[in-house]
Design an enzyme around this catalytic site. Structure first.
Site, PDB file in Angstrom:
ATOM      1  N   HIS A  99       1.170  15.282 -47.268  1.00  0.00           N
ATOM      2  CA  HIS A  99       2.398  14.557 -47.610  1.00  0.00           C
ATOM      3  C   HIS A  99       3.025  15.193 -48.857  1.00  0.00           C
ATOM      4  O   HIS A  99       3.938  14.618 -49.446  1.00  0.00           O
ATOM      5  CB  HIS A  99       2.081  13.105 -47.994  1.00  0.00           C
ATOM      6  CG  HIS A  99       1.796  12.194 -46.844  1.00  0.00           C
ATOM      7  ND1 HIS A  99       2.443  12.262 -45.647  1.00  0.00           N
ATOM      8  CD2 HIS A  99       0.943  11.135 -46.748  1.00  0.00           C
ATOM      9  CE1 HIS A  99       1.992  11.296 -44.850  1.00  0.00           C
ATOM     10  NE2 HIS A  99       1.075  10.619 -45.493  1.00  0.00           N
ATOM     11  N   SER A 129       8.453   0.779 -42.489  1.00  0.00           N
ATOM     12  CA  SER A 129       7.095   1.136 -42.108  1.00  0.00           C
ATOM     13  C   SER A 129       6.200   1.257 -43.353  1.00  0.00           C
ATOM     14  O   SER A 129       5.057   0.782 -43.366  1.00  0.00           O
ATOM     15  CB  SER A 129       7.149   2.460 -41.337  1.00  0.00           C
ATOM     16  OG  SER A 129       5.896   2.797 -40.836  1.00  0.00           O
ATOM     17  N   ARG A 248       2.333   0.195 -35.374  1.00  0.00           N
ATOM     18  CA  ARG A 248       2.872  -1.150 -35.568  1.00  0.00           C
ATOM     19  C   ARG A 248       3.932  -1.449 -34.518  1.00  0.00           C
ATOM     20  O   ARG A 248       3.756  -2.314 -33.686  1.00  0.00           O
ATOM     21  CB  ARG A 248       3.469  -1.200 -36.991  1.00  0.00           C
ATOM     22  CG  ARG A 248       3.873  -2.534 -37.516  1.00  0.00           C
ATOM     23  CD  ARG A 248       4.469  -2.376 -38.913  1.00  0.00           C
ATOM     24  NE  ARG A 248       5.637  -1.511 -38.903  1.00  0.00           N
ATOM     25  CZ  ARG A 248       6.886  -1.918 -38.735  1.00  0.00           C
ATOM     26  NH1 ARG A 248       7.152  -3.185 -38.602  1.00  0.00           N
ATOM     27  NH2 ARG A 248       7.898  -1.065 -38.731  1.00  0.00           N
TER      28      ARG A 248
HETATM   29  P1  A3P Z   1       6.129   1.841 -37.501  1.00  0.00           P
HETATM   30  O1  A3P Z   1       5.400   1.317 -38.700  1.00  0.00           O
HETATM   31  O2  A3P Z   1       7.625   1.790 -37.627  1.00  0.00           O
HETATM   32  O3  A3P Z   1       5.640   1.213 -36.221  1.00  0.00           O
HETATM   33  P2  A3P Z   1       2.667   7.839 -40.142  1.00  0.00           P
HETATM   34  O4  A3P Z   1       1.774   8.362 -39.080  1.00  0.00           O
HETATM   35  O5  A3P Z   1       3.460   8.892 -40.838  1.00  0.00           O
HETATM   36  O6  A3P Z   1       1.919   6.946 -41.078  1.00  0.00           O
HETATM   37  O7  A3P Z   1       3.788   6.965 -39.432  1.00  0.00           O
HETATM   38  C1  A3P Z   1       3.451   5.774 -38.801  1.00  0.00           C
HETATM   39  C2  A3P Z   1       4.607   5.348 -37.918  1.00  0.00           C
HETATM   40  O8  A3P Z   1       4.621   6.187 -36.742  1.00  0.00           O
HETATM   41  C3  A3P Z   1       4.457   3.916 -37.431  1.00  0.00           C
HETATM   42  O9  A3P Z   1       5.780   3.397 -37.366  1.00  0.00           O
HETATM   43  C4  A3P Z   1       3.840   4.121 -36.053  1.00  0.00           C
HETATM   44  O10 A3P Z   1       4.041   3.033 -35.175  1.00  0.00           O
HETATM   45  C5  A3P Z   1       4.603   5.362 -35.596  1.00  0.00           C
HETATM   46  N1  A3P Z   1       3.922   6.059 -34.491  1.00  0.00           N
HETATM   47  C6  A3P Z   1       2.669   6.522 -34.454  1.00  0.00           C
HETATM   48  N2  A3P Z   1       2.392   7.051 -33.247  1.00  0.00           N
HETATM   49  C7  A3P Z   1       3.523   6.913 -32.508  1.00  0.00           C
HETATM   50  C8  A3P Z   1       3.873   7.255 -31.157  1.00  0.00           C
HETATM   51  N3  A3P Z   1       3.003   7.846 -30.344  1.00  0.00           N
HETATM   52  N4  A3P Z   1       5.124   6.957 -30.733  1.00  0.00           N
HETATM   53  C9  A3P Z   1       6.013   6.347 -31.557  1.00  0.00           C
HETATM   54  N5  A3P Z   1       5.734   6.003 -32.838  1.00  0.00           N
HETATM   55  C10 A3P Z   1       4.499   6.287 -33.298  1.00  0.00           C
END
Ligand code: A3P
Length: 251
Positions: A99, A129, A248
């Site tokens: 990150h 998020s 989520r």
């Molecule tokens: P939300 O909290 O809006 O649902 P990171 O991996 O950078 O921590 O980001 C997490 C976000 O990516 C979360 O968003 C999660 O739901 C989403 N995410 C993870 N896998 C996903 C997928 N296969 N398709 C769509 N969104 C995804």
């Protein structure tokens, strides 16, 4: 628990599993290899989604690796204490996650042929998020209600600093052969086309069938069920599983 932050050169980082020494080592001594592939994002921009896509592409669409090895072991976090230790032991070619804003990324990346895939997401969705994530993960302090978190986000007073600076810094590499960027929204709109573009960037020619397997195994539903990437295996020391989950909403 580790709810407070450390500051490194004016930027906040979680205290839990981070240290100025590890971050400083990363910046000035960590040796990037030409065959490294980095999954880079600002938090909550689709990091784990891209990690799944990259894992599956690496295995020509075969989901065995993604189903049997935890995602943070498949692509360790180069800036955390545990992650950096794992990255240093990782047999090449390495798949690594970060990150880090560009200014704290390993200096040895400059002039190397290592590849960076940078995923960015609409800041409006990143804020929401991120806000939820601060309540699930012990690495984050409670920033107060959403409007207070929004103020901290806008002023860069959250771990990894300002979204705006992060994106502007990394997108400054546009046009460089070893730099590829894509948005979370593009992944949502056209996962198949995105997988093809990412594979091409990585120099991988996948068959139609292999691409279909990547798409299927990186879908929200499949990832939500896969213990190796849905964070259900994150130890309680790091995450309060009663408060929510990584996957989520996903839209
Ligand atoms: P939300 O909290 O809006 O649902 P990171 O991996 O950078 O921590 O980001 C997490 C976000 O990516 C979360 O968003 C999660 O739901 C989403 N995410 C993870 N896998 C996903 C997928 N296969 N398709 C769509 N969104 C995804």
């Amino acid at each position: 628990m580790g709810t407070e932050y450390i500051t490194y050169k004016g930027m906040l980082f979680p205290r839990l599993d981070y240290s100025p020494e590890t971050i400083s080592y990363l910046q000035s001594e960590f040796q990037v290899r030409d065959d490294d592939v980095f999954n880079v994002t600002y938090p909550k921009s689709g990091t784990n989604w891209m990690l799944e896509i990259l894992s599956l592409i690496r295995c020509d669409g075969d989901p065995s690796w993604a189903r049997s090895v935890l995602n943070w072991d498949r692509a360790p976090w180069i800036e955390s204490n545990n992650g950096q230790e794992a990255a240093l032991k990782y047999p090449p070619p390495r798949l690594l996650s970060s990150h880090m804003p560009l200014q704290f990324f390993p200096r040895s990346f400059q002039g190397s042929r290592a590849k960076v895939i940078y995923t960015l997401r609409s800041p409006k969705d990143v804020v929401t998020s991120y806000y939820h994530f601060t309540h699930i993960m012990h690495a984050f302090k409670d920033h107060g209600p959403l409007d207070a978190f929004l103020q901290d986000f806008l002023s860069g007073n959250v771990p990894y600093g300002s979204w705006f600076d992060h994106v502007a810094g990394w997108l400054g590499l546009r046009g460089q052969d070893n730099f590829f960027y894509i948005t979370y929204e593009e992944l949502q709109q056209d996962l198949r086309g995105s997988v093809q573009r990412i594979s091409r960037f990585l120099g991988k020619e996948l068959s139609e069938q292999q691409i279909s397997s990547v798409v299927e195994n990186a879908s929200f539903q499949t990832m939500r069920r896969n213990k190796m990437c849905n964070f259900s295996e994150v130890p309680d020391e790091f995450m309060d599983h009663s408060k929510g989950q990584l996957l989520r909403k996903g839209h």
